[in-house]
Structures are given as structure tokens and as C-alpha cells.
Motif scaffolding. Structure first.
Motif, PDB file in Angstrom:
ATOM      1  N   TRP A 154       0.868  -1.178   0.000  1.00  0.00           N
ATOM      2  CA  TRP A 154       0.000   0.000   0.000  1.00  0.00           C
ATOM      3  C   TRP A 154       0.901   1.222   0.000  1.00  0.00           C
ATOM      4  O   TRP A 154       1.815   1.337   0.822  1.00  0.00           O
ATOM      5  CB  TRP A 154      -0.905   0.005   1.227  1.00  0.00           C
ATOM      6  N   ALA A 155       0.665   2.148  -0.919  1.00  0.00           N
ATOM      7  CA  ALA A 155       1.499   3.330  -1.048  1.00  0.00           C
ATOM      8  C   ALA A 155       0.623   4.569  -1.173  1.00  0.00           C
ATOM      9  O   ALA A 155      -0.528   4.499  -1.600  1.00  0.00           O
ATOM     10  CB  ALA A 155       2.406   3.203  -2.267  1.00  0.00           C
ATOM     11  N   ASN A 167      -5.932   9.048   0.044  1.00  0.00           N
ATOM     12  CA  ASN A 167      -5.979   7.707  -0.535  1.00  0.00           C
ATOM     13  C   ASN A 167      -4.666   6.967  -0.375  1.00  0.00           C
ATOM     14  O   ASN A 167      -3.588   7.554  -0.444  1.00  0.00           O
ATOM     15  CB  ASN A 167      -6.310   7.796  -2.029  1.00  0.00           C
ATOM     16  N   SER A 168      -4.773   5.638  -0.203  1.00  0.00           N
ATOM     17  CA  SER A 168      -3.655   4.702  -0.277  1.00  0.00           C
ATOM     18  C   SER A 168      -3.961   3.768  -1.435  1.00  0.00           C
ATOM     19  O   SER A 168      -5.127   3.415  -1.661  1.00  0.00           O
ATOM     20  CB  SER A 168      -3.506   3.871   0.996  1.00  0.00           C
ATOM     21  N   TYR A 169      -2.929   3.331  -2.147  1.00  0.00           N
ATOM     22  CA  TYR A 169      -3.103   2.516  -3.333  1.00  0.00           C
ATOM     23  C   TYR A 169      -2.374   1.187  -3.166  1.00  0.00           C
ATOM     24  O   TYR A 169      -1.209   1.177  -2.757  1.00  0.00           O
ATOM     25  CB  TYR A 169      -2.542   3.254  -4.555  1.00  0.00           C
ATOM     26  N   LEU A 170      -3.024   0.102  -3.540  1.00  0.00           N
ATOM     27  CA  LEU A 170      -2.401  -1.216  -3.529  1.00  0.00           C
ATOM     28  C   LEU A 170      -1.704  -1.385  -4.878  1.00  0.00           C
ATOM     29  O   LEU A 170      -2.361  -1.506  -5.925  1.00  0.00           O
ATOM     30  CB  LEU A 170      -3.413  -2.324  -3.305  1.00  0.00           C
ATOM     31  N   LEU A 171      -0.376  -1.348  -4.862  1.00  0.00           N
ATOM     32  CA  LEU A 171       0.391  -1.340  -6.113  1.00  0.00           C
ATOM     33  C   LEU A 171       0.388  -2.685  -6.802  1.00  0.00           C
ATOM     34  O   LEU A 171       0.461  -3.735  -6.165  1.00  0.00           O
ATOM     35  CB  LEU A 171       1.832  -0.905  -5.818  1.00  0.00           C
ATOM     36  N   VAL A 172       0.313  -2.631  -8.122  1.00  0.00           N
ATOM     37  CA  VAL A 172       0.527  -3.790  -8.986  1.00  0.00           C
ATOM     38  C   VAL A 172       1.539  -3.350 -10.037  1.00  0.00           C
ATOM     39  O   VAL A 172       1.589  -2.191 -10.426  1.00  0.00           O
ATOM     40  CB  VAL A 172      -0.783  -4.310  -9.640  1.00  0.00           C
ATOM     41  N   GLY A 173       2.384  -4.282 -10.474  1.00  0.00           N
ATOM     42  CA  GLY A 173       3.457  -3.901 -11.396  1.00  0.00           C
ATOM     43  C   GLY A 173       3.357  -4.401 -12.746  1.00  0.00           C
ATOM     44  O   GLY A 173       2.988  -5.216 -13.360  1.00  0.00           O
TER      45      GLY A 173
END
Length: 169
Positions: free
Chosen positions: A136-137, A163-169
């Protein structure tokens, strides 16, 4: 009554030496010449791992590619005729509280602290993270997207919701 005589080399000499050492240490600390290791601030969140100790140095500026974890205003250190800021320079690393977010990093938490990143007031500190899928970033770094978002109080904004974002790469 007369004072009790002290033998040469007695406790009076030891007392004077101790006082002299304490005064010298105090003068060095006030002048900013005493260097003590600074530990990075640990995360207060159960979702974050413990912060490792930051190994750095005090400098008058922050070199490119580095960040700083503390700043202090000192007389005649970085300015020969007055006050100027000195920065505790550290190499950026994952899980480090820092005063800036260097290129190639994101952060997962921010807090507003007194006299840490600003020597005369409040400023933000950022909990640095190396961008990777599954964390989470607070920002979505270049080359990443996100699969979920959550709005939280006092996590990515020290005085409100963000907001916090759940990163995907």
C-alpha cells in the motif's frame, strides 16, 4: 570549625575533572560538534516492519541521490557568520523515515513532526518504500498501477483523509 583538608590527588581533583569533562561535553553539544548516531524513526503501524537504523552524516547540503532524516539550525557551522541549516544525510532505503521522497521511491505513511525536518517548526516525514507489487502506497510511482484504493485518516495525510493505493506492477 575549619574545613577538612583534602590530600593531594584526592576527591576534590576528581570532582574538578568530572565537572570539566561535563562542561566540555556541553560546549561541544551546544556548538554542534558532538556527533552522535541518529536512529531513524520507527513506524508506528502494525502493518509496517521495524525501521532499520539510518547510517549517515551531517552536512550543509544534501547530495543528489540522497535524502535527509533530520535538520538542525546551527550558528557558525554551515555559515561562518550566522545561522544555517545542517542536514543528517542518509542513503534512501526501504522502511526509512525521511524528510523528502527521493526519485525511485514512494511512501506508505506521512507524519507531521516538530523540529525534525524543519528546525523551527512542523514539517512532514515520509515512510519510504521501494515500489513493488503488493504494498500500500500513498503515491503510484511510474511503471506501476493499482488494484485497490482506500481512503484513510492520518496515513497519507497527517491531518486528514487521503488515498492509499495497492500497487501492482
Amino acid at each position: 570549625m575549619s574545613p577538612t583538608p583534602v590530600a593531594p590527588g584526592g576527591s576534590m581533583r576528581r570532582t574538578r575533572q568530572t565537572i570539566s569533562r561535563l562542561i566540555a561535553a556541553a560546549v561541544l553539544m551546544v556548538a554542534g560538534l558532538a556527533v552522535a548516531p541518529v536512529t531513524a524513526y520507527g513506524a508506528d503501524q502494525s502493518t509496517e516492519a521495524t525501521t532499520t537504523q539510518a547510517s549517515g552524516f551531517w552536512a550543509c547540503s544534501v547530495p543528489s541521490g540522497y535524502t535527509y532524516s533530520s535538520v538542525r539550525r546551527q550558528l557558525n557551522v554551515c555559515n561562518p557568520s550566522g545561522f544555517a541549516n545542517s542536514y543528517y544525510v542518509v542513503a534512501p532505503s526501504d522502511r526509512l523515515w525521511a524528510c523528502t521522497v527521493p526519485s525511485g521511491y514512494t511512501y506508505s505513511s506521512v507524519r507531521r513532526q516538530l523540529n525534525v525536518c524543519n528546525p523551527s517548526g512542523f514539517a512532514n516525514s515520509y515512510y519510504l518504500r521501494v515500489p513493488q507489487a503488493g504494498i500500500w502506497a500513498c503515491t503510484v510511482p511510474p511503471g506501476f498501477s493499482y488494484s485497490s484504493v482506500r481512503r484513510q485518516l492520518n496515513v497519507c495525510n497527517p491531518s486528514g483523509f487521503a488515498n492509499s493505493y495497492l500497487l501492482v506492477g
